[in-house]
Each structure stands twice: as structure tokens, then as C-alpha cells.
Design a protein around this motif. Structure first.
Motif, short mmCIF file in Angstrom:
data_model
loop_
_atom_site.label_atom_id
_atom_site.label_comp_id
_atom_site.label_asym_id
_atom_site.label_seq_id
_atom_site.Cartn_x
_atom_site.Cartn_y
_atom_site.Cartn_z
N VAL A 1 0.84 -1.20 0.00
CA VAL A 1 0.00 0.00 0.00
C VAL A 1 0.87 1.25 0.00
CG1 VAL A 1 -1.58 1.36 1.43
CG2 VAL A 1 -2.02 -1.06 1.04
N THR A 2 1.91 1.25 0.81
CA THR A 2 2.82 2.39 0.86
C THR A 2 3.44 2.62 -0.51
OG1 THR A 2 3.27 1.94 3.19
CG2 THR A 2 4.83 3.35 2.04
N ALA A 3 3.84 1.54 -1.17
CA ALA A 3 4.43 1.67 -2.51
C ALA A 3 3.39 2.17 -3.50
CB ALA A 3 4.98 0.32 -2.97
N ASP A 4 2.16 1.68 -3.41
CA ASP A 4 1.09 2.13 -4.31
C ASP A 4 0.80 3.62 -4.13
OD1 ASP A 4 0.83 -0.34 -5.44
OD2 ASP A 4 -0.99 -0.89 -4.33
N VAL A 5 0.78 4.07 -2.89
CA VAL A 5 0.51 5.48 -2.62
C VAL A 5 1.63 6.35 -3.19
CG1 VAL A 5 0.35 7.22 -0.79
CG2 VAL A 5 -0.99 5.12 -0.64
N SER A 6 2.88 5.90 -3.00
CA SER A 6 4.01 6.71 -3.46
C SER A 6 4.07 6.77 -4.99
CB SER A 6 5.33 6.18 -2.89
OG SER A 6 5.60 4.91 -3.41
N THR A 7 3.55 5.75 -5.68
CA THR A 7 3.55 5.78 -7.14
C THR A 7 2.25 6.32 -7.71
OG1 THR A 7 2.73 3.51 -7.30
CG2 THR A 7 5.13 3.80 -7.29
N GLY A 8 1.27 6.55 -6.85
CA GLY A 8 -0.01 7.10 -7.29
C GLY A 8 -0.92 6.08 -7.94
N SER A 9 -0.64 4.79 -7.77
CA SER A 9 -1.46 3.76 -8.42
C SER A 9 -2.49 3.15 -7.48
CB SER A 9 -0.56 2.65 -8.98
OG SER A 9 0.15 2.03 -7.93
N ALA A 10 -2.67 3.72 -6.31
CA ALA A 10 -3.59 3.15 -5.34
C ALA A 10 -5.04 3.52 -5.66
CB ALA A 10 -3.23 3.65 -3.94
N ASP A 11 -5.94 2.63 -5.32
CA ASP A 11 -7.36 2.83 -5.55
C ASP A 11 -8.06 2.85 -4.19
OD1 ASP A 11 -9.96 2.94 -6.47
OD2 ASP A 11 -10.06 0.77 -6.85
N LEU A 12 -8.69 3.99 -3.86
CA LEU A 12 -9.38 4.10 -2.58
C LEU A 12 -10.72 3.38 -2.57
CD1 LEU A 12 -8.68 7.78 -1.51
CD2 LEU A 12 -7.87 5.71 -0.40
N GLY A 13 -11.25 3.07 -3.70
CA GLY A 13 -12.52 2.38 -3.76
C GLY A 13 -13.68 3.33 -3.51
N SER A 14 -14.85 2.77 -3.29
CA SER A 14 -16.05 3.59 -3.17
C SER A 14 -16.36 4.01 -1.74
CB SER A 14 -17.24 2.82 -3.74
OG SER A 14 -17.40 1.62 -3.00
N VAL A 15 -15.70 3.43 -0.76
CA VAL A 15 -15.96 3.78 0.63
C VAL A 15 -15.39 5.16 0.91
CG1 VAL A 15 -15.53 3.16 3.03
CG2 VAL A 15 -15.93 1.37 1.33
N ARG A 16 -16.24 6.04 1.40
CA ARG A 16 -15.79 7.41 1.70
C ARG A 16 -15.20 7.43 3.10
NH1 ARG A 16 -15.12 12.41 1.31
NH2 ARG A 16 -16.31 14.10 2.23
N MET A 17 -13.98 7.94 3.18
CA MET A 17 -13.30 8.07 4.46
C MET A 17 -13.40 9.52 4.93
SD MET A 17 -11.96 5.26 5.52
CE MET A 17 -11.73 3.63 4.88
N PRO A 18 -13.38 9.73 6.23
CA PRO A 18 -13.40 11.10 6.74
C PRO A 18 -12.22 11.91 6.21
CG PRO A 18 -13.77 9.52 8.52
CD PRO A 18 -13.40 8.73 7.30
N ASP A 19 -12.39 13.23 6.10
CA ASP A 19 -11.37 14.10 5.53
C ASP A 19 -10.06 14.09 6.31
OD1 ASP A 19 -13.17 14.80 3.59
OD2 ASP A 19 -13.83 16.63 4.60
N TYR A 20 -10.12 13.82 7.59
CA TYR A 20 -8.91 13.88 8.42
C TYR A 20 -8.00 12.67 8.23
CZ TYR A 20 -11.72 10.90 11.48
OH TYR A 20 -12.52 9.90 11.97
#
Length: 173
Positions: free
Chosen positions: A124-143
């Protein structure tokens, strides 16, 4: 007579072999499980592994205390196996290999769910750093940051009962 001496010698050899077999049975079982788990992801010829095992035995055989050295023999086998496999991969992959070897050698110390969380966390950390991560449809709080949201989604996938307890969808405004 010579026949009696031969029978006594044969009985002594048989007793010695059975004693060695009994002493090494646990080590052999543990080593076989280690090999089977290791070869799921890494290619290691059986003959090479057998040679590593025998070399590990010979290292401590001179002390004549194989049963008391069983843990040290296995540790030597694990280290030798890592060194053997590490020669075939780049230095940058040695840490990954070392972690995998330890996981295979000592599965009781690293339960499967914890290992999956650990490995997934790095992915997940690698996906976030490369911008290839998918958050999906679940909405997370802004914080919650994008990286934390990914990790939380993975945790919730493995522990669904946690989502209700966290009350992430509840509006406190």
C-alpha cells in the motif's frame, strides 16, 4: 565366536543408528517444512538444500552434542540457505529475501494474518508513493490521509467487525 561378535556389533550399530534417527527426527521435520515453504516463492534445488543441511550438521557434529545443538544447527541452516539464495539476487532485494526466509523458517513466530498485514502495508505504501492506489467507493473522513485510508481499508477487509465499531460513516457535525 566370530558370529556372536558380529551379531553384537550389528545390534550396537542398529542401536546407534536408531538413536541418531530419534535425535535428528525433529530437526529433519523442521528443516523439511522450511524447505517446502521456501520453495513456494524461491527456486532452490533439493540437492543444494540437502548439502546445506549436511554442512550445518557437520558444523556441530564435531561437538558430539547434536541434540543439544539442534536449535543452533537449524539457525546455521537458515543462515546458509539465505546466503545461498542471496548470491542470485541483487543487494537491494536482500532485505525482502531475509524477511521471507525468516517467515518460512519460523512460521510459529509470525502468524499468517500478521504477515499478510505486514506485506500488504508495504504494498500500500508503494502504491501510494507511485499514485497507483485505488481508494474504492468507501468514503473516508477528511482527516484520514490517503495512505492511512488505504491501510484502514485493508484492515477493515480483514476485520469487517471493526468498521461498525469505528463508526467512520457517522456524521458528528
Amino acid at each position: 565366536s566370530d558370529l556372536d561378535k558380529s551379531l553384537k556389533e550389528s545390534a550396537r550399530v542398529k542401536e546407534s543408528l536408531l538413536s541418531d534417527f530419534t535425535n535428528l527426527r525433529g530437526l529433519c521435520t523442521q528443516s523439511a517444512k522450511f524447505y517446502m515453504e521456501l520453495t513456494v516463492s524461491y527456486e532452490l534445488p533439493a540437492l543444494a538444500y540437502i548439502q546445506l543441511f549436511l554442512n550445518s550438521l557437520q558444523t556441530f557434529e564435531t561437538h558430539n552434542a547434536v541434540s543439544s545443538s539442534e536449535i543452533r544447527i537449524f539457525e546455521q541452516l537458515v543462515a546458509a540457505t539465505f546466503q545461498y539464495l542471496a548470491r542470485a539476487i541483487s543487494r537491494s532485494s536482500h532485505l525482502t529475501l531475509a524477511l521471507y526466509v525468516c517467515k518460512c523458517a519460523y512460521p510459529e513466530r509470525i502468524p499468517a494474518p500478521e504477515w499478510e498485514m505486514f506485506v500488504t502495508n508495504f504494498m500500500v505504501t508503494a502504491d501510494v508513493s507511485t499514485g497507483s492506489a485505488d481508494l474504492g467507493s468507501v468514503r473516508m473522513p477528511d482527516y484520514i490521509t490517503q495512505e492511512a485510508a488505504l491501510k484502514l481499508r485493508i484492515l477493515l477487509a480483514q476485520l469487517p467487525q471493526l468498521e461498525e465499531q469505528l463508526q467512520l460513516q457517522k456524521d458528528y457535525a
